[in-house]
Design an enzyme around this catalytic site. Structure first.
Site, PDB file in Angstrom:
ATOM      1  N   LYS A  83       0.833  -1.202   0.000  1.00  0.00           N
ATOM      2  CA  LYS A  83       0.000   0.000   0.000  1.00  0.00           C
ATOM      3  C   LYS A  83       0.865   1.249   0.000  1.00  0.00           C
ATOM      4  CE  LYS A  83      -3.828   2.038   2.689  1.00  0.00           C
ATOM      5  NZ  LYS A  83      -4.700   1.832   3.873  1.00  0.00           N
ATOM      6  N   SER A 158      -9.382   2.142   2.571  1.00  0.00           N
ATOM      7  CA  SER A 158      -8.352   2.806   1.800  1.00  0.00           C
ATOM      8  C   SER A 158      -7.337   1.870   1.162  1.00  0.00           C
ATOM      9  CB  SER A 158      -7.615   3.814   2.688  1.00  0.00           C
ATOM     10  OG  SER A 158      -6.970   3.164   3.778  1.00  0.00           O
ATOM     11  N   SER A 182     -10.437   0.102   6.582  1.00  0.00           N
ATOM     12  CA  SER A 182      -9.620   0.248   5.371  1.00  0.00           C
ATOM     13  C   SER A 182      -9.028  -1.049   4.856  1.00  0.00           C
ATOM     14  CB  SER A 182      -8.498   1.266   5.612  1.00  0.00           C
ATOM     15  OG  SER A 182      -9.013   2.568   5.660  1.00  0.00           O
TER      16      SER A 182
END
Length: 500
Positions: A83, A158, A182
């Site tokens: 990420k 996210s 997320s």
């Protein structure tokens, strides 16, 4: 999950075992992953930064190490996606922020270091909303990431890029992080697994307020066992995280146990189920799908009660604590470079400025009471099951739902209430794919356990996963890869970079 037969579609454990046996080389797996990225990523825009030359070279080194008979790590030769919130040396870390558009990491984040030391190979960085603010993976640096099951829809966030990368076969493992869902939201939207561990199990060096534990990193994969394998490497003894208990160089949780999940008898366990925790704005379609899913699972779970912990004040507690994180980390950017800060981050900072010391104290006291109520609940319950997300994926042009079933939402993150209910109490939670919405999109089932019962949550999820695979109405299905390969580039779509 019904998948293709290329090496990149193998799960982490199967790929690792094939590499160790000599049936597959690390280079062959890396090359397969690269080919899949090049064929599919233009349609979804999940892997936003990569250095395939270095990736291939690291795979060759892994094969040379094995050929020389040197010790191999538990993740030897396995690609993993990272990420774009944590550092991989030599690759951009932009946080999805225009302010850091040209930022190149000079060293690895400790999580990446641990994964590399275990033999894993970073393939690249995955997309996220700016500073992980929200559950729609869009930003002004990399643009939008789309849902591979329907390219017009939100992939969640996210950790959206990581979830899409897994669903599309770019890598068998991916990192994610979770404050208000997320890890779990994108896992649910993309038919993969996302695990939010108890505070401190995966040490975090990047929390702006180290003693506020509502944010944690965690593993993402295409199966629960693969998540457990990844967690066994991520869950290290690290005194830099105040929630990681370190005694005599070790932790109370045995990291290796996550890699070898025990079998559990679901019929002996007490399950509670809830559609909304008494406060989450859950849409009718989600409620109906959840009821259908639980009806199919009921024969395997004889001890089920419809109930939930007392979640009084959850929205207010989460709003204040979340605002504190954004104020501490981003206030200076909103003050000094407001034109380069997006709407979600700005709104959180402005909200935080409006809270008083009394508001913060009230929220922290309320969180303490909330936590104790959850402990009371789990005295009479072993595991709690709910939908992962209140609403199905929507058009990715929409920043976040403004309403659900005609009811106006309080904020851009209010629709994530099913996830942040457990965040506030600090309990481990996992999302696994289970069934589908009427339109065919994956449906996510959330399983929550007692605080620090991370091994139990994973074991229960793995057992449920095996049952789900044998029920035709529940078994996950992979996205249409041929359709994705034939789709026009997402970057050509109107609004790709037009993020508020």
């Amino acid at each position: 999950m019904i998948r293709q037969t290329a090496p990149c579609d193998l799960g982490a454990i199967e790929a690792r075992d094939r590499i160790r046996s000599g049936a597959l080389s690390a280079f062959e797996l890396a090359d397969s992953c690269i080919a899949r990225v090049e064929a599919v990523d233009p349609a979804v825009n999940a892997l936003v930064a990569r250095d395939f030359d270095t990736f291939r070279e690291r795979a060759r080194e892994a094969d040379a190490r094995q050929a020389a008979g040197l010790p191999l790590g538990p993740l030897h030769g396995l690609p993993f996606a990272v990420k774009d919130m944590i550092d991989v040396a030599g690759l951009p870390t932009t946080y999805g922020s225009e302010i850091f558009r040209t930022n190149i990491a000079t060293a690895d984040d400790p999580i990446v270091t641990a994964l590399r030391q275990a033999g894993a190979l970073p393939i690249g960085k995955t997309n996220t909303p700016e500073w992980s603010a929200g559950a729609n993976s869009r930003n002004r640096v990399w643009g939008t990431t789309a849902n591979p099951y329907d390219l017009s829809l939100n992939c969640g966030g996210s950790s959206g890029g990581s979830a899409v990368a897994l669903a599309c076969g770019f890598a068998p493992l991916a990192t994610g992080s979770d404050t208000g869902g997320s890890l779990r939201t994108p896992a649910a939207f993309n038919g993969v697994v996302g695990f939010r561990p108890s505070p401190g199990v995966v040490p975090g060096h990047s929390r702006s307020i180290a003693t506020l534990s509502i944010t944690t990193a965690g593993p993402m994969a295409r199966s629960v066992a693969d998540c457990g394998l990844m967690l066994s490497v991520m869950a290290v003894a690290d005194r830099y995280d105040p929630f990681t208990t370190v005694t005599d160089g070790g932790t109370p949780w045995k990291s290796q146990s996550f890699a070898d999940l025990p079998r559990t008898d679901l019929t002996r366990l007490r399950f509670a189920v809830t559609e909304d925790f008494g406060f989450a704005p859950t849409e009718g379609a989600t409620r109906a799908t959840f009821r259908s899913v639980m009806s199919d699972l009921a024969p395997f779970l004889p001890k089920i009660d419809e109930r939930h912990p007392d979640c009084t004040g959850a929205d207010r507690i989460f709003a204040v604590l979340r605002a504190l994180l954004f104020l501490g980390a981003h206030d200076r950017y909103v003050l000094e470079q407001p034109e380069h800060v997006g709407r979600n981050v700005t709104d959180n900072v402005i909200e935080a400025r409006g809270y008083s010391a009394a508001d913060v104290a009230e929220a922290m006291y309320a969180q303490s009471a909330y936590y104790r109520l959850w402990q009371d609940f789990f005295e009479t319950c072993d595991y709690l099951i709910s939908p992962t997300v209140t609403a199905a994926p929507r058009d990715w042009h929409e920043n976040a739902p403004l309403e659900i079933d005609g009811h106006k939402l309080d904020s851009y993150y209010h629709w994530l209430a099913l996830a942040y209910a457990s965040t506030i109490a600090g309990h481990p939670a996992i999302s696994i794919p289970c069934g589908r919405y009427p339109n065919g999109l994956p449906f996510g089932l959330q399983i929550i356990g007692r605080r620090h019962d991370d091994l139990g949550v994973l074991a229960v999820a793995a057992q449920l996963e095996s049952l789900i695979a044998g029920v035709s109405t529940l078994a996950p299905e992979a996205p249409d890869l041929k359709g994705l390969m034939a789709a026009p580039p997402l970057s050509s779509c109107h609004g790709f970079l037009e993020v508020e």
